[in-house]
Design an enzyme around this catalytic site. Sequence first.
Site, PDB file in Angstrom:
ATOM      1  N   TYR A   1       0.801  -1.500   0.212  1.00 24.19           N
ATOM      2  CA  TYR A   1      -0.364  -0.217  -0.040  1.00 24.19           C
ATOM      3  C   TYR A   1       0.554   1.170   0.109  1.00 24.19           C
ATOM      4  CZ  TYR A   1      -4.253  -3.072   1.503  1.00 24.19           C
ATOM      5  OH  TYR A   1      -4.526  -3.981   1.407  1.00 24.19           O
TER       6      TYR A   1
ATOM      7  N   SER B   1     -13.413  -4.524   1.089  1.00 19.75           N
ATOM      8  CA  SER B   1     -13.657  -3.719   0.430  1.00 19.75           C
ATOM      9  C   SER B   1     -15.912  -3.772   0.859  1.00 19.75           C
ATOM     10  CB  SER B   1     -14.240  -4.819  -1.461  1.00 19.75           C
ATOM     11  OG  SER B   1     -12.740  -4.214  -1.576  1.00 19.75           O
TER      12      SER B   1
ATOM     13  N   LEU C   1     -18.059  -2.270   1.199  1.00 18.11           N
ATOM     14  CA  LEU C   1     -18.662  -1.061   0.520  1.00 18.11           C
ATOM     15  C   LEU C   1     -18.706  -0.977  -1.065  1.00 18.11           C
ATOM     16  CD1 LEU C   1     -18.658   1.738   2.648  1.00 18.11           C
ATOM     17  CD2 LEU C   1     -20.884   0.927   1.707  1.00 18.11           C
ATOM     18  N   GLY C   2     -17.781  -2.378  -1.492  1.00 18.92           N
ATOM     19  CA  GLY C   2     -17.781  -2.281  -3.254  1.00 18.92           C
ATOM     20  C   GLY C   2     -16.692  -0.989  -3.604  1.00 18.92           C
TER      21      GLY C   2
ATOM     22  N   GLY D   1     -16.890   1.546  -2.170  1.00 14.47           N
ATOM     23  CA  GLY D   1     -17.456   3.040  -2.284  1.00 14.47           C
ATOM     24  C   GLY D   1     -18.854   2.977  -2.963  1.00 14.47           C
TER      25      GLY D   1
END
Length: 347
Positions: free
Chosen positions: A53, A234, A236-237, A239
Amino acid sequence: MQYRKLGHTDIDVSVICLGTMTWGEQNTREEACRQLDYAVDQGVNFIDTAELYPSPMRAQTQGRTEEHLGRWLKQRKDRNKLVVATKMAPAASYTGYLRDGNNRLDKKNMRLAVDASLKRLQTDYIDLYQVHWPERDTNFFGRQDYYHAPEKDGTPIEETLGALDEQVRAGKIRYAGVSNETPWGVGEYLRLAREADLPRIVSIQNPYSLLNRSFEVGLAEVAHRERVGLLAYSPLGFGVLSGKYLDGNRPPGARLTLFGTKYKRYNAEIAEECTRQYVAVAREHGLDPAQMALAFVNRRPFVTSSIIGATTMEQLAANIASADLELDRGVLKRIEDIHRSQPNPCP
């Protein structure tokens, strides 16, 4: 805040885990510190990062997220109350800048990876060290069809567990976990741990959301029965389930606005149609769509923690508040109706 045991350990982790992959790309170090301070004040004690990251992953920024977290950790006096998780990446076409492109899941490379993460994190130990994805050629990152390719098996899982064991014995990591794994992979990690007296994995970090419930097929039972709890990423996929991308909207600074060509998993027409239906359910019941989506994930019995990410403090506050939201039967029934009509549009 609610807390759950991390696998078979005596560690209690918050049902909300603070994800960090925007730090160093979409978020500055100062913003990362504000997120951390707020999250901890709200009872979050679980923080997840990775050596790769921030995202999108590239050589110029690799490790910056761990560095931001490390500077914050160094100033804390409560390190022993925090659960810090990071991940090691195996070789891939897009990780050739790591360890001269030979980043195998073996003892040599894991030793180098752990030491580098410890240095960036400015800590003496990592609570949870995870294999970011399998080295072998198998189903992850949205791949559905399986084609057996034994010539691409890479480092044997037993050797990887031996490498993890070396780091546990050295006191550099406390527990091991996997990420983006399959039912066979989890079963093999558990079998080898039993038979060879090697570290038993305590968690699996895989995608899970209203748009991708594929974890329920095969892996959910394993996670539940074997106490290898899901750390849902993820949820919220990217967002999408907030509804902010509906009807072609691309808010300034949002992930899919900036990097939509790189991340197509939640960017298809079918994803938008299903999202529209979920958002409608939330609004009909007076709920925030993102909080409804997170509350669904938070309450699943095989989930240990939901890994949330945010680029603004408003998003962060709303996401953390989902831990207190209970969905009534009417909302849950509507969610199941949508899921049955179009299961897993974004596997």
